[in-house]
Motif scaffolding. Structure first.
Motif, mmCIF file in Angstrom:
data_model
loop_
_atom_site.group_PDB
_atom_site.id
_atom_site.type_symbol
_atom_site.label_atom_id
_atom_site.label_comp_id
_atom_site.label_asym_id
_atom_site.label_seq_id
_atom_site.Cartn_x
_atom_site.Cartn_y
_atom_site.Cartn_z
ATOM 1 N N ALA A 89 0.830 -1.194 0.000
ATOM 2 C CA ALA A 89 0.000 0.000 0.000
ATOM 3 C C ALA A 89 0.872 1.254 0.000
ATOM 4 O O ALA A 89 1.897 1.320 0.669
ATOM 5 C CB ALA A 89 -0.919 0.006 1.205
ATOM 6 N N GLN A 90 0.436 2.258 -0.747
ATOM 7 C CA GLN A 90 1.147 3.521 -0.815
ATOM 8 C C GLN A 90 0.683 4.424 0.322
ATOM 9 O O GLN A 90 -0.437 4.322 0.793
ATOM 10 C CB GLN A 90 0.862 4.208 -2.154
ATOM 11 C CG GLN A 90 1.341 3.430 -3.354
ATOM 12 C CD GLN A 90 2.843 3.325 -3.428
ATOM 13 O OE1 GLN A 90 3.542 4.275 -3.097
ATOM 14 N NE2 GLN A 90 3.334 2.170 -3.836
ATOM 15 N N GLY A 91 1.538 5.339 0.735
ATOM 16 C CA GLY A 91 1.141 6.341 1.719
ATOM 17 C C GLY A 91 1.765 6.117 3.073
ATOM 18 O O GLY A 91 2.664 5.293 3.261
ATOM 19 N N LEU A 92 1.269 6.877 4.026
ATOM 20 C CA LEU A 92 1.797 6.872 5.383
ATOM 21 C C LEU A 92 1.281 5.662 6.151
ATOM 22 O O LEU A 92 0.079 5.388 6.166
ATOM 23 C CB LEU A 92 1.351 8.166 6.081
ATOM 24 C CG LEU A 92 1.840 8.400 7.499
ATOM 25 C CD1 LEU A 92 3.351 8.558 7.512
ATOM 26 C CD2 LEU A 92 1.181 9.641 8.057
ATOM 27 N N ARG A 93 2.181 4.954 6.792
ATOM 28 C CA ARG A 93 1.786 3.796 7.600
ATOM 29 C C ARG A 93 1.829 4.200 9.067
ATOM 30 O O ARG A 93 2.874 4.552 9.590
ATOM 31 C CB ARG A 93 2.728 2.633 7.348
ATOM 32 C CG ARG A 93 2.591 2.058 5.973
ATOM 33 C CD ARG A 93 3.560 0.910 5.758
ATOM 34 N NE ARG A 93 3.509 0.442 4.397
ATOM 35 C CZ ARG A 93 4.232 0.930 3.406
ATOM 36 N NH1 ARG A 93 5.058 1.919 3.636
ATOM 37 N NH2 ARG A 93 4.119 0.452 2.192
ATOM 38 N N VAL A 94 0.670 4.156 9.725
ATOM 39 C CA VAL A 94 0.554 4.553 11.120
ATOM 40 C C VAL A 94 -0.070 3.400 11.888
ATOM 41 O O VAL A 94 -1.037 2.794 11.429
ATOM 42 C CB VAL A 94 -0.316 5.827 11.256
ATOM 43 C CG1 VAL A 94 -0.393 6.273 12.701
ATOM 44 C CG2 VAL A 94 0.205 6.937 10.392
ATOM 45 N N PRO A 118 -2.378 1.530 14.444
ATOM 46 C CA PRO A 118 -3.734 1.867 14.910
ATOM 47 C C PRO A 118 -3.773 2.402 16.334
ATOM 48 O O PRO A 118 -4.624 3.221 16.676
ATOM 49 C CB PRO A 118 -4.486 0.543 14.812
ATOM 50 C CG PRO A 118 -3.739 -0.247 13.812
ATOM 51 C CD PRO A 118 -2.314 0.175 13.927
ATOM 52 N N LEU A 119 -2.843 1.975 17.173
ATOM 53 C CA LEU A 119 -2.808 2.476 18.548
ATOM 54 C C LEU A 119 -2.451 3.958 18.580
ATOM 55 O O LEU A 119 -2.991 4.723 19.387
ATOM 56 C CB LEU A 119 -1.796 1.656 19.359
ATOM 57 C CG LEU A 119 -1.895 1.755 20.869
ATOM 58 C CD1 LEU A 119 -3.274 1.304 21.336
ATOM 59 C CD2 LEU A 119 -0.824 0.921 21.524
ATOM 60 N N VAL A 120 -1.567 4.388 17.682
ATOM 61 C CA VAL A 120 -1.203 5.803 17.591
ATOM 62 C C VAL A 120 -2.425 6.623 17.167
ATOM 63 O O VAL A 120 -2.685 7.703 17.713
ATOM 64 C CB VAL A 120 -0.027 5.995 16.607
ATOM 65 C CG1 VAL A 120 0.239 7.456 16.353
ATOM 66 C CG2 VAL A 120 1.215 5.304 17.128
ATOM 67 N N VAL A 121 -3.180 6.110 16.209
ATOM 68 C CA VAL A 121 -4.392 6.812 15.762
ATOM 69 C C VAL A 121 -5.395 6.910 16.899
ATOM 70 O O VAL A 121 -6.035 7.954 17.094
ATOM 71 C CB VAL A 121 -5.005 6.086 14.541
ATOM 72 C CG1 VAL A 121 -6.331 6.702 14.155
ATOM 73 C CG2 VAL A 121 -4.042 6.110 13.379
#
Length: 91
Positions: A56-61, A63-66
Motif C-alpha cells: 500500500a502507498q502512503g503513510l503507515r501509522v 492503529p494504537l497511535v491513531v
C-alpha cells in the motif's frame, strides 16, 4: 421392515433430485456462479488486501497511535470548552 436400513435423508425422491442436480452441474462446463461473491460482486479480495499489506502507498501509522491521537483531540476540545466557560464567567 425394509431390507435397506440406511436410507437417504428426505427419502428416495430427494436423493434422486440431488443426483440429477449433481449430474447437471458436472455436465455443464460454464455453469453460473451460485453466490454473488463467486460472481465477483462481493469485492475483489486482492484490492481489499492491498490496503493492509506492505504494497500500500502512503503513510503507515499504527492503529494504537491513531487511537491515542483521536482521544487526545477529544480531550483537548473538552478542555478548551471548559476553559471558555471559566473565562466567560470572569469577564
Amino acid at each position: 421392515m425394509s431390507s435397506s436400513s440406511a436410507q437417504a435423508p428426505g427419502g428416495l425422491r430427494s436423493a434422486v433430485k440431488r443426483k440429477t442436480t449433481a449430474d447437471k452441474k458436472a455436465q455443464s462446463g460454464n455453469a453460473l456462479p451460485l453466490s454473488t461473491r463467486s460472481a465477483g460482486a462481493g469485492g475483489s479480495s486482492s484490492t481489499m488486501m492491498k490496503l493492509f499489506t506492505e504494497e500500500a502507498q502512503g503513510l503507515r501509522v499504527d492503529p494504537l497511535v491513531v487511537l491515542f491521537l483521536a482521544v487526545g483531540f477529544i480531550f483537548s476540545v473538552i478542555i478548551l470548552h471548559v476553559f471558555a466557560k471559566i473565562t466567560g464567567k470572569f469577564t
